[in-house]
Design a protein around this motif. Structure first.
Motif, mmCIF file in Angstrom:
data_model
loop_
_atom_site.group_PDB
_atom_site.id
_atom_site.type_symbol
_atom_site.label_atom_id
_atom_site.label_comp_id
_atom_site.label_asym_id
_atom_site.label_seq_id
_atom_site.Cartn_x
_atom_site.Cartn_y
_atom_site.Cartn_z
ATOM 1 N N UNK A 1 3.649 -1.618 -7.553
ATOM 2 C CA UNK A 1 3.376 -2.598 -6.498
ATOM 3 C C UNK A 1 3.821 -4.004 -6.870
ATOM 4 N N UNK A 2 3.626 -4.407 -8.104
ATOM 5 C CA UNK A 2 4.016 -5.765 -8.479
ATOM 6 C C UNK A 2 5.518 -5.946 -8.343
ATOM 7 N N UNK A 3 6.279 -4.982 -8.851
ATOM 8 C CA UNK A 3 7.739 -5.083 -8.756
ATOM 9 C C UNK A 3 8.201 -5.020 -7.305
ATOM 10 N N UNK A 4 7.586 -4.138 -6.528
ATOM 11 C CA UNK A 4 7.967 -4.020 -5.121
ATOM 12 C C UNK A 4 7.651 -5.308 -4.356
ATOM 13 N N UNK A 5 6.483 -5.903 -4.653
ATOM 14 C CA UNK A 5 6.079 -7.144 -3.988
ATOM 15 C C UNK A 5 6.999 -8.304 -4.389
ATOM 16 N N UNK A 6 7.334 -8.369 -5.658
ATOM 17 C CA UNK A 6 8.255 -9.421 -6.108
ATOM 18 C C UNK A 6 9.600 -9.284 -5.401
ATOM 19 N N UNK A 7 10.067 -8.067 -5.275
ATOM 20 C CA UNK A 7 11.362 -7.833 -4.637
ATOM 21 C C UNK A 7 11.318 -8.204 -3.159
ATOM 22 N N UNK A 8 10.221 -7.818 -2.482
ATOM 23 C CA UNK A 8 10.087 -8.135 -1.053
ATOM 24 C C UNK A 8 10.067 -9.646 -0.823
ATOM 25 N N UNK A 9 9.300 -10.369 -1.648
ATOM 26 C CA UNK A 9 9.248 -11.827 -1.508
ATOM 27 C C UNK A 9 10.605 -12.460 -1.783
ATOM 28 N N UNK A 10 11.287 -11.943 -2.813
ATOM 29 C CA UNK A 10 12.563 -12.531 -3.215
ATOM 30 C C UNK A 10 13.584 -12.453 -2.096
ATOM 31 N N UNK A 11 13.570 -11.354 -1.332
ATOM 32 C CA UNK A 11 14.527 -11.213 -0.236
ATOM 33 C C UNK A 11 14.319 -12.279 0.840
ATOM 34 N N UNK B 1 6.774 6.132 6.516
ATOM 35 C CA UNK B 1 6.891 5.042 5.545
ATOM 36 C C UNK B 1 6.148 5.340 4.253
ATOM 37 N N UNK B 2 6.814 5.105 3.146
ATOM 38 C CA UNK B 2 6.258 5.374 1.829
ATOM 39 C C UNK B 2 6.703 6.703 1.250
ATOM 40 N N UNK B 3 7.301 7.562 2.072
ATOM 41 C CA UNK B 3 7.719 8.888 1.605
ATOM 42 C C UNK B 3 9.133 8.838 1.043
ATOM 43 N N UNK B 4 9.416 9.806 0.166
ATOM 44 C CA UNK B 4 10.770 10.049 -0.327
ATOM 45 C C UNK B 4 11.114 11.497 0.011
ATOM 46 N N UNK C 1 -2.484 -10.803 -10.161
ATOM 47 C CA UNK C 1 -3.248 -9.819 -10.930
ATOM 48 C C UNK C 1 -2.789 -8.431 -10.507
ATOM 49 N N UNK C 2 -2.105 -7.729 -11.414
ATOM 50 C CA UNK C 2 -1.530 -6.434 -11.072
ATOM 51 C C UNK C 2 -2.593 -5.425 -10.684
ATOM 52 N N UNK C 3 -3.790 -5.539 -11.251
ATOM 53 C CA UNK C 3 -4.846 -4.548 -10.995
ATOM 54 C C UNK C 3 -5.361 -4.632 -9.565
ATOM 55 N N UNK C 4 -5.371 -5.840 -8.994
ATOM 56 C CA UNK C 4 -5.942 -6.018 -7.650
ATOM 57 C C UNK C 4 -4.907 -6.408 -6.615
ATOM 58 N N UNK C 5 -3.651 -6.433 -6.990
ATOM 59 C CA UNK C 5 -2.615 -6.979 -6.116
ATOM 60 C C UNK C 5 -2.518 -6.239 -4.785
ATOM 61 N N UNK C 6 -2.528 -7.020 -3.732
ATOM 62 C CA UNK C 6 -2.204 -6.517 -2.397
ATOM 63 C C UNK C 6 -1.331 -7.553 -1.713
ATOM 64 N N UNK C 7 -0.336 -7.092 -0.985
ATOM 65 C CA UNK C 7 0.512 -8.010 -0.238
ATOM 66 C C UNK C 7 1.040 -7.368 1.031
ATOM 67 N N UNK C 8 1.182 -8.172 2.072
ATOM 68 C CA UNK C 8 1.786 -7.714 3.322
ATOM 69 C C UNK C 8 2.704 -8.808 3.840
ATOM 70 N N UNK D 1 0.803 -1.227 0.000
ATOM 71 C CA UNK D 1 0.000 0.000 0.000
ATOM 72 C C UNK D 1 0.833 1.274 0.000
ATOM 73 N N UNK D 2 2.116 1.174 0.350
ATOM 74 C CA UNK D 2 2.940 2.386 0.396
ATOM 75 C C UNK D 2 3.505 2.736 -0.975
ATOM 76 N N UNK D 3 3.178 1.955 -2.006
ATOM 77 C CA UNK D 3 3.719 2.209 -3.328
ATOM 78 C C UNK D 3 2.617 2.581 -4.313
ATOM 79 N N UNK D 4 2.934 3.373 -5.325
ATOM 80 C CA UNK D 4 1.968 3.618 -6.398
ATOM 81 C C UNK D 4 1.587 2.302 -7.060
ATOM 82 N N UNK D 5 0.378 2.255 -7.625
ATOM 83 C CA UNK D 5 -0.124 1.001 -8.188
ATOM 84 C C UNK D 5 0.811 0.411 -9.242
#
Length: 781
Positions: A13-23, A624-627, A32-39, A6-10
């Motif tokens: 999110x897919x790339x961020x989620x893939x990266x988080x899982x990979x770590x 969190x989520x800010x730059x 589904x990129x349109x509905x993707x949510x992950x925590x 949720x802290x990333x633009x839509x």
């Protein structure tokens, strides 16, 4: 550690989620990129067992620990349904089902709808003392409808539900129970083929014998004849079973007892017990033989081990895991010292286990490194910024940093926010002989002028750093991506699992000369309990408040008013009022109050007034989520962070926020001046970007160190105004719209009036702040 998409633009999110899982060795296969949510919630125990709770929408990912083959993994479906596939089988999984396998046995799990699951990775070393014959075969399901496996499943579900709140100390009973339960579940569910015929059946019998021994370790009269009789075998056959694993009953029992004693010696839960109490509790009969056995096993005496700092205890633990069998020990003795030296070097690079560690922002996993920067007397600077500070850490663009930051208000309630936390205690240490952090401010070290101690309080914030960014030069930009931020839990066992912060309404607050009730010249401190995590929106609530009374610091100086944050408050000198803010909950908005690069200024710079270099921004949007973009002023940038807040309103009216020590996860990105993206080309001020907004920071004096002459650091407190800060915010916002969005001046002025919100950041930092909030949704393309 908690990461959410949720802290990333839509679109990210897919790339961020893939990266988080990979770590965490989970590979995203489909979503589904349109509905993707992950925590992701990740907790690592002190014995390096990883517990990972994954929540998400319909998706598929692969558990793949092939890069860590010396592990077992376990997965439990908490909610939802899934299909597990590997090279040779397909299993349907429903709520409560558990599957497990070896690290070199990857499986794919596909969820058809919303889901929640728990993944556990346990090092083989944690099972090797119990699972003498590793069970072979492909990943398989563990039946959980009866027996010990049912109890095991209940424990896992309870652990998953409390994973956001559990501390390392609270997890110790789970560490002890988990391997035992897993071994039992593996054996009870092992098919005949997996057991390997007669040899496998003997191994299973031996494992059941181990269970009996484990239950009766504390019995000093435990002997092999009793155990043999309990399992219906002859004593001679039991001895043969142990010989088959190159061991003996007596040696095995001794090693298991020693390990139980070792765990108790390092546990805060047993700190009040003497060494004698612990050794007798685990079946040893005398301290002399116990000490000899302990030293032989671990290379250190029990007393030395107990007194050793955590890093040295960890080195002993890692050395134990690699300890060879008894027949090899003599030949390996000369290597032990070399091994220990290598381990100590590795430990220096390892992050702490109970803090955010896994970055979840899309980045170059091949080049980005992850650092841990703790808060220690050597890594903090208290109350000032300087271009002459020696870097506490060096990073490259794209690196991640887990950074510990401490509030300078912890001594408002030392019992809750200092005591028992070795890191905080080391920074705050102050007695009649002096301080570990002697300089606390940018003023002269001579304390005679104002009586506020070294530095005289000209600057108050505890800053962690500075961080040297490789290649950063004046004219460049540093981008600080704030990925995660959570409160530091109390180190006092009385408040285990809880976090606290302080709000001080003081003489520098905007309200101070406008009080209605008597006594009007009063300063009030309110202590808040801060929820670290939770299923609902985390909140803070007031515990008690007290009026400031004159405090005598350890150097003998009396502080009639709250003039020097860091002075320890004597609890016997205050009157606590617990009847405050009843039925009020404050949603927490964790953020860094101070984010600064080093100013290009000779000498020390007071940490309080913000300016073009960033500093004490006190804007709650830096969470969190800010730059946060900062213009580099000196080579290497020298980035520092501090003044962590659990929550703050715009204006920080009474002088402070809920000041609460925090640990954050950030990523640092270096933008060369010549390559800065178009919308940032004209940024020479702190700029905050969130998912939906740009936040332009304006100040009464945007570059006060140059504007106000040689006495700028005192003059800035005399000349600040909201009008001047508003004027600066307007000019910067107009410039941003004209350069980044190519609007004409007339278009920009109209938009600033009808579509941009201006707000007061703070009116208490000597250099007042106003921000302009430009919503990205205003622009349709």
């Amino acid at each position: 550690m908690r990461i959410t998409t949720n802290v990333y633009p839509k679109e990210q999110r897919r790339d961020a989620w893939r990266f988080a899982l990979k770590r965490l060795s989970l590979t995203l296969d489909d979503a589904d990129e349109a509905t993707l949510y992950g925590e992701l919630i990740h907790f690592r125990s002190s014995t390096h067992i990883d517990f990972i709770r994954v929540t998400g929408t319909a998706q598929a990912w692969t558990i793949d620990f092939r890069d860590q083959p010396a592990t077992y993994w376990l997965a439990m479906i908490l909610d939802g349904s899934a299909t597990m596939r590997d090279g040779g089988q397909e299993l349907r999984l429903a709520d409560g089902d558990i599957i497990c396998g070896r690290g070199d046995s990857p499986v794919s799990i596909a969820f058809t709808g919303d889901n929640r699951s728990l993944i556990v990775q346990v090092p083989h070393s944690e099972l090797s003392a119990r699972l003498k014959t590793p069970i072979s075969g492909p990943p398989r399901k563990i039946a959980t409808d009866s027996g010990s496996a049912r109890v095991f499943a209940g424990m896992l579900r309870s652990l998953a539900d409390t994973l956001t709140d559990i501390t390392t100390d609270q997890a110790r009973p789970v560490e002890l129970a988990f391997p035992e339960f897993l071994v039992t579940a593996l054996l009870d569910n092992a098919p005949a083929k997996a057991l390997g015929g007669a040899a496998g059946m003997r191994a299973a019998l031996l494992e059941r014998i181990f269970q009996t021994i484990e239950i009766r370790l504390s019995d000093p009269d435990l002997n092999y004849q009793q155990v043999a009789a309990e399992h219906g075998i002859s004593p001679r056959y039991l001895q043969k079973l142990f010989e088959s694993i190159d061991d003996s009953f007596g040696h095995y029992v001794k090693v298991r007892r020693l390990e139980r004693c070792r765990l108790d010696l390092r546990s805060p839960l047993h700190v009040q017990k003497s060494i004698s109490d612990i050794l007798f509790e685990w079946g040893f009969n005398d301290s002399a033989s116990f000490s000899r056995a302990f030293r032989e096993q671990y290379g250190i005496s029990p007393r030395e081990y107990r007194k050793a700092p955590p890093q040295e205890q960890e080195a002993v633990e890692l050395l134990r895991r690699g300890r060879p069998a008894r027949k090899e020990r003599a030949a390996k003795a000369e290597e032990a010292v070399e091994i220990e030296e290598v381990l100590e070097e590795q430990l220096d690079e390892q992050p702490a286990d109970d803090i955010p560690q896994v970055p979840a922002y899309m980045g170059d996993t091949g080049t980005s490194r992850h650092h841990h920067l703790p808060a220690t007397p050597e890594t903090v600077h208290w109350g000032y910024l300087s271009k002459d500070l020696k870097p506490a850490l060096r990073v490259r663009s794209g690196d991640f940093v887990t950074i510990e930051t401490l509030t300078h208000h912890a001594n408002d309630d030392p019992e809750r926010m200092v005591e028992g936390d070795a890191g905080v205690e080391s920074v705050y240490q102050w007695d009649h002989c002096g301080k570990t952090v002697e300089r606390r401010g940018a003023g002269p070290m001579d304390a005679s002028a104002f009586g506020r101690g070294p530095g005289e309080g000209f600057g108050v914030h505890i800053c962690t750093g500075p961080i040297h960014v490789e290649g950063a030069m004046p004219g460049d930009l540093i981008e600080v991506r704030i990925l995660d931020l959570k409160p530091r839990p109390s180190g006092n066992s009385r408040f285990a699992g809880k976090s606290f912060g302080s709000n001080a309404a003081t003489y520098w607050g905007f309200h101070y000369n406008d009080l209605l009730t008597e006594p009007k010249n009063r300063e009030v401190v309110t202590i808040y309990e801060v929820e670290a995590t939770g299923g609902r929106l985390p909140t803070a609530h007031a515990v008690y408040s007290y009026r400031w009374t004159p405090q005598v610091d350890p150097s003998g100086v009396t502080h009639a008013r709250y003039d020097y944050p860091g002075v320890p408050v004597n609890p016997e000198s205050i009157e606590r009022n617990y009847d405050i803010l009843q039925n009020v909950e404050i949603p927490i908005r964790p953020h860094f109050g101070v984010i600064a690069v080093a100013p290009n200024h000779n000498g020390l710079v007071d940490s309080v007034p913000p300016a073009s270099f960033g500093g004490n921004l006190d804007n709650w949007r830096t969470g969190p989520g800010a730059r946060v973009f900062l213009p580099v002023q000196v080579p290497g940038a020298l980035l520092s962070l501090g003044d962590p807040h659990a929550s703050q309103g715009d204006s920080e009216l009474c002088g402070t926020a809920i000041e609460c020590s925090m640990t954050g996860l950030i990523q640092i990105v270096h933008h060369k001046g010549a390559g800065v993206m178009e919308q940032l080309k004209d940024v020479d001020y702190p700029l905050i970007e969130t998912e939906s907004e740009w936040v332009i920071m304006g100040f009464s004096h945007p570059n006060y160190l140059k504007e106000l002459g040689p006495d700028a650091q005192s003059e800035v407190y005399k000349h600040s105004s909201i009008d001047a800060a508003m004027r600066d915010a307007f000019r910067k916002a107009r410039r941003f719209l004209m350069t980044a969005k190519q609007l004409t001046e007339d278009e920009a002025i109209s938009l600033l009036s009808v579509g941009v919100d201006f707000g007061v950041s703070q009116v208490v930092n000597g250099n007042f702040g106003v921000h302009a909030v430009i919503r990205k949704a205003l622009f349709t393309s």
